[in-house]
Each structure stands twice: as C-alpha cells, then as structure tokens.
Design an enzyme around this catalytic site. Structure first.
Site, short mmCIF file in Angstrom:
data_model
loop_
_atom_site.label_atom_id
_atom_site.label_comp_id
_atom_site.label_asym_id
_atom_site.label_seq_id
_atom_site.Cartn_x
_atom_site.Cartn_y
_atom_site.Cartn_z
CB CYS A 132 -32.53 -107.54 -144.28
SG CYS A 132 -32.48 -105.84 -143.69
CB CYS A 183 -35.54 -105.66 -143.83
SG CYS A 183 -34.33 -104.88 -144.89
#
Length: 82
Positions: free
Chosen positions: A15, A12
């Site tokens: 993230c 991600c």
C-alpha cells in the site's frame, strides 16, 4: 461519474508503494482512499479481504471490477478507463 475505491492500511508495505501511484493519477481518475483499519463498514460492504484493493464503481455505484495487489500506473489507468 466513475469512482475508484482504494482500500489500504498504514502498516501495509504494498500500500505504501501503491499510494503515491494512485495519488499521481488524481487529475485523471476520481478516487477515494479507504483505510481498512478505520472503515470496517466499507471494507465489509465490498468484501475486501486483501490489501491493497482497487474497486471500480460505475456512475450508479455498481461494482464494475476489482484489482488486488500492487499495480502499475498503466494498469490502473487501463482498469479505470476500461
């Protein structure tokens, strides 16, 4: 003690940006980082559908709020200290 659950995944992009921000707050907030790919049970329990997701739990473990997406350091602190 309040706890912040930080749901993320290695693949991600947001993230990868949020991770160091959350880690930089380790002396100011109590948090657990949860990988959605390896911890399906926690993701399902809290209904995590998008990442990154931050979920705030109170002292009894009750959900007090949720932030989805990339957040700033100040946004996280304000959310946690609410």
């Amino acid at each position: 003690m309040k706890k912040l659950l930080y749901f993320s995944a290695a693949w991600c992009g947001p993230c990868k940006t949020l991770g160091p921000i959350v880690e930089s707050l380790s002396g100011q907030i109590n948090y657990d980082k949860i990988d959605v790919d390896t911890n399906h049970e926690m993701s399902a329990k809290y209904g995590v559908r998008n990442i990154p997701t931050l979920i705030l739990l109170d002292e009894t473990g009750e959900t007090k709020g949720r932030l989805v997406g990339l957040q700033t350091k100040d946004q996280i602190l304000n959310f946690y200290n609410g």
